[in-house]
Design an enzyme around this catalytic site. Structure first.
Site, PDB file in Angstrom:
ATOM      1  CB  THR A  12     -30.700  17.420 -25.441  1.00  0.00           C
ATOM      2  OG1 THR A  12     -30.959  16.838 -26.724  1.00  0.00           O
ATOM      3  CG2 THR A  12     -31.785  16.986 -24.462  1.00  0.00           C
ATOM      4  N   GLY A  13     -28.403  19.628 -26.144  1.00  0.00           N
ATOM      5  CA  GLY A  13     -27.390  20.124 -27.067  1.00  0.00           C
ATOM      6  C   GLY A  13     -27.778  21.488 -27.608  1.00  0.00           C
ATOM      7  N   GLY A  14     -28.246  22.345 -26.714  1.00  0.00           N
ATOM      8  CA  GLY A  14     -28.773  23.635 -27.146  1.00  0.00           C
ATOM      9  C   GLY A  14     -27.792  24.785 -27.064  1.00  0.00           C
ATOM     10  CB  THR A  15     -24.351  25.103 -25.855  1.00  0.00           C
ATOM     11  OG1 THR A  15     -23.691  23.995 -26.486  1.00  0.00           O
ATOM     12  CG2 THR A  15     -24.836  24.690 -24.464  1.00  0.00           C
ATOM     13  N   GLY A  17     -25.143  25.555 -32.777  1.00  0.00           N
ATOM     14  CA  GLY A  17     -25.695  24.911 -33.955  1.00  0.00           C
ATOM     15  C   GLY A  17     -27.207  24.882 -34.022  1.00  0.00           C
ATOM     16  N   GLY A  19     -29.435  23.253 -32.221  1.00  0.00           N
ATOM     17  CA  GLY A  19     -30.128  23.394 -30.944  1.00  0.00           C
ATOM     18  C   GLY A  19     -30.227  24.835 -30.502  1.00  0.00           C
ATOM     19  CB  SER A 137     -28.204  11.944 -39.714  1.00  0.00           C
ATOM     20  OG  SER A 137     -27.199  12.145 -40.697  1.00  0.00           O
ATOM     21  CE1 TYR A 150     -23.350  11.746 -36.290  1.00  0.00           C
ATOM     22  CE2 TYR A 150     -24.395  11.257 -38.395  1.00  0.00           C
ATOM     23  CZ  TYR A 150     -24.225  12.086 -37.311  1.00  0.00           C
ATOM     24  OH  TYR A 150     -24.953  13.246 -37.233  1.00  0.00           O
TER      25      TYR A 150
END
Length: 250
Positions: A12-15, A17, A19, A137, A150
């Site tokens: 997920t969020g692999g577009t 950075g 990922g 994180s 966050y």
């Protein structure tokens, strides 16, 4: 090395950075990947760079409707998922007095609710020997100004590592996490800061890092692939810090 030959990873969020770097390395080591991203444009751009062993889904990790459709969308590309990297997220930061309900809900929807229901929806596609890896994180270990929401949302994810590890043991699915330090990503893109302000913030951060540099996304990918591999077959319910020592050296 072909550690992931005939394996399929959902990132997920692999577009971009961490990922995207993980997707690249997974493919290089013989696997296939399915990436998610919020924008059709960014998903298409990522796929054009990843090549024929990648497929993509437009899905917002902070949107419950998208999360509830995720399993069916994944089934269009694969019957089984061997590795799930729960990575999607971004930062929005403000001091306590400036945080409003929208800020709070946005981050908890994306960073806590999103990971929870992502795993819930994908676990039925995973079999014994599969692996779930959460992205947490260092903000869970270090008090950082303007990171209150966050940090709290990421702390929830840190808790999921333990509880999900317990519940998924009977299915033979390992659950672990990585705790990135300051990595070169687009985490500041949704903060509303100017390019100059972001650069100033980055330079301030670098001065606090023991190794005096930000980490590369590929250095996170290395850790993710290790946890996903048979080399980590006896690691379960753990969180690996990839932070240049900042959480312990101050």
């Amino acid at each position: 090395m072909q550690r992931f030959k005939n394996k399929i990873a959902l990132i997920t969020g692999g577009t971009n950075g961490m990922g995207f770097a993980t997707a690249q390395q997974f493919i290089q080591e013989g696997g296939k990947v399915i990436i998610t991203g919020r924008s059709e444009t960014t998903v298409k751009n990522a796929l054009s760079n990843l090549g024929e062993n990648a497929s993509g889904i437009v899905s917002d990790a902070g949107n419950m409707k998208d999360l509830m459709r995720l399993q069916e969308e994944v089934k269009k590309h694969a019957e089984q998922i061997d590795v799930l990297f729960v990575n999607a997220g971004y930062g929005r930061f403000a001091p306590i007095e400036h945080v409003d309900e929208n800020h709070f809900d946005e981050l908890f929807n994306l960073l806590a609710k999103g990971p929870y229901f992502t795993v819930q929806q994908i676990v039925p596609l995973m079999k014994t020997g599969s692996s779930v890896i959460f992205n947490t994180s260092i903000a869970t270990d270090i008090a950082m100004h303007s990171f209150s929401v966050y940090s709290a949302a990421k702390s929830a994810v840190q808790s999921f590592i333990k509880t999900f590890a317990l519940e998924l043991t009977e299915k033979g699915i390992r659950v672990n996490g990585i705790s990135p330090g300051h990595i070169k990503t687009n985490i500041f893109n949704n903060t509303g800061l100017s390019a100059e302000q972001i650069e100033h913030a980055v330079q301030d951060i670098i001065s606090t890092i023991p190794l005096k540099r930000q980490g590369e996304p590929s250095e996170i990918a290395n850790a993710v692939l290790f946890l996903a591999s048979d080399e980590a077959s006896y690691i379960h319910g753990a969180e690996i810090k990839v932070d240049a020592g900042i959480s312990v050296i101050r």
